[in-house]
Design an enzyme around this catalytic site. Structure first.
Site, short mmCIF file in Angstrom:
data_model
loop_
_atom_site.label_atom_id
_atom_site.label_comp_id
_atom_site.label_asym_id
_atom_site.label_seq_id
_atom_site.Cartn_x
_atom_site.Cartn_y
_atom_site.Cartn_z
N GLU A 133 -8.03 -5.37 5.20
CA GLU A 133 -7.88 -5.02 3.79
C GLU A 133 -6.71 -5.74 3.14
O GLU A 133 -6.78 -6.12 1.97
CB GLU A 133 -7.74 -3.49 3.65
N ASN A 189 0.88 -1.18 0.00
CA ASN A 189 0.00 0.00 0.00
C ASN A 189 0.91 1.22 0.00
O ASN A 189 1.47 1.60 1.03
CB ASN A 189 -0.88 -0.04 1.26
N HIS A 216 -12.95 2.83 0.10
CA HIS A 216 -12.97 1.75 1.11
C HIS A 216 -13.65 0.49 0.55
O HIS A 216 -14.15 -0.33 1.32
CB HIS A 216 -13.75 2.17 2.38
N ARG A 239 -11.77 15.63 7.94
CA ARG A 239 -12.53 16.05 6.75
C ARG A 239 -13.94 16.47 7.15
O ARG A 239 -14.57 15.83 8.00
CB ARG A 239 -12.61 14.91 5.73
N ARG A 270 -2.50 -2.11 -3.54
CA ARG A 270 -3.72 -1.33 -3.31
C ARG A 270 -3.66 -0.10 -4.22
O ARG A 270 -2.65 0.61 -4.25
CB ARG A 270 -3.78 -0.89 -1.86
#
Ligand code: ADP
Length: 398
Positions: free
Chosen positions: A385, A7, A180, A241, A91
């Site tokens: 993940e 990743n 996601h 965010r 990823r």
């Protein structure tokens, strides 16, 4: 087969070597501050001590070389030779409309991924740098790309079209993509299994609540809506965010603060969310502690977070015409009982009831959180993940 999962971000690179048969992690770690002063590699073999080594890593290729050296190191390595790495799973954040599933990475495919860069300028270019560095160092090892957006490509048009002139969709591909996806896919499948549901006849809502947070409505195993949009800025209030706001606020802040669009976007991405509301921290552990000590700003931030998540879940129950299962996952979903309780307290009308004792006493394990007479099952399902990427990689190469 051992699969190396990568990743790759702009200055960091997370990695795990996974035995895809036993699903065990053989080694994992992270390279940090790539291209900067003080770069270092963290390496942890299964059952062994964590090693931290400072070393110059001017490029991602240097970082990946250090990862490979660590894996085959005579004393602390977990494999004898790089030929024991059967494949690499990467990823990739954005696959645009081009990729609705994982792909074997060829020269041509990499060019197509590059064409998606403008949709994720902070993430995709770094992902591609990681892919190219791996290809240089392991030219004969097959590589697979797994996209955050792919799972959501099943959304119907009514869910992904914005209320904008349609030509912005046809000309610029402005639409909801969602992120996601690897996690929403993994957790919905696992959740269905745990709850005894047939995934092909099920209505599931997955709440991936971490620093970045999104909720996904999954019908019969397919994503039909999700809260993040063209970018990961849309939807829930997150760590830093803003999530959904009135778009006119962008201009309003710009005028009031005499700020450029770039500066306003920086505020929305990095200085907003629960950090902005509380003025304390983006980390929910800090907020929980401050709230317990009576800090009203921290309490407010947590309440806004829960309220907004509950509203999205309510909307998805309408979109799905009901719900069989709600899953909580990621940092908060797996660890913060107060947040799960805060969200579910809005859903009592739907007959959703949490077992408080179970909710308060479990962390990061597969566990049913709802009471036996709750009309809808609620489960905690830890996401993984990296394992999902390893499984996808294996499946594609078979
Ligand atoms: P991301 O992967 O998006 O960076 P994570 O999934 O790691 O985010 O989630 C980070 C959030 O989860 C933080 O707000 C943190 O407070 C919370 N979190 C992580 N671990 C715990 C824990 N053990 N207890 C309570 N909250 C936790």
């Amino acid at each position: 087969m051992n699969i190396l999962v990568i990743n790759c971000g702009s200055s960091s690179l997370k990695y795990q070597l996974i035995d895809s048969i036993s699903e065990k992690v053989l080694a994992k770690g992270i390279c940090e501050r790539i291209g900067n002063q003080g770069s270092r590699i963290v390496y942890q073999p299964a059952g062994g001590e964590k090693e931290i080594t400072e070393a110059p890593m001017p490029t991602h290729k240097n970082a990946i070389q250090m990862v490979l050296d660590s894996l085959v190191n005579e004393t602390t390595g977990v494999i004898k030779d790089l030929s024991e790495v059967g494949a690499v799973g990467h990823r990739i954040v954005h696959g645009g409309e081009k990729f609705n599933a994982s792909v074997v990475l060829t020269e041509e495919v990499i060019k197509e991924i590059e064409a998606c860069n403008e949709l994720a300028p902070l993430h995709n270019p770094a992902n591609i740098i990681g892919i190219n560095a791996c290809r240089e160092l392991m030219p004969n090892t097959p590589m697979v790309g797994v996209f955050d957006t792919a799972f959501h490509q099943t959304m119907p048009e009514r869910a992904y079209i914005y209320g904008l002139p349609y030509k912005f969709y046809t000309d610029y591909k402005i639409r909801r993509y969602g992120f996601h996806g690897t996690s929403h896919s993994f957790v919905s499948k696992k959740g269905a299994e745990l709850a005894g549901l047939d995934i092909n006849h099920s209505k599931i809502i997955v709440c991936h609540l971490g620093n970045g947070a999104s909720i996904c409505a999954v019908e019969n195993g397919k994503s039909i809506d999700t809260s993040m949009g063209l970018t990961p800025l849309e939807g829930l209030v997150m760590g830093t965010r803003s999530g959904d706001i009135d778009p006119a606020i962008v201009e309003f802040i710009g005028k009031k603060e005499n700020a450029s669009i770039d500066r306003v976007m920086d505020i929305l991405n990095k200085e907003s969310g629960v950090l902005g509301i509380s003025g304390i921290s983006s980390d929910f552990r800090d907020l929980e502690k401050a709230s317990e000590e009576g800090d009203e700003h921290a309490t407010r931030a947590r309440e806004v977070f829960c309220y907004r998540a509950a509203k999205v879940i309510g909307g998805y129950i309408a979109a799905l015409h009901g719900v069989d299962l709600i899953c909580f996952t990621a940092g908060l979903g797996e660890n913060d009982a107060g947040i799960r309780k805060g969200i579910c307290s809005y859903l009592d009308y739907m007959g959703i009831q949490l077992d408080d004792e179970v909710n308060n006493s479990h962390r990061a394990v597969d566990v049913k959180l709802s009471t036996p007479d709750s009309k809808v099952q609620v489960w905690m399902v830890p996401t993984n993940e990296e394992l999902a990427i390893a499984k996808e990689t294996l499946a594609l190469l078979k």
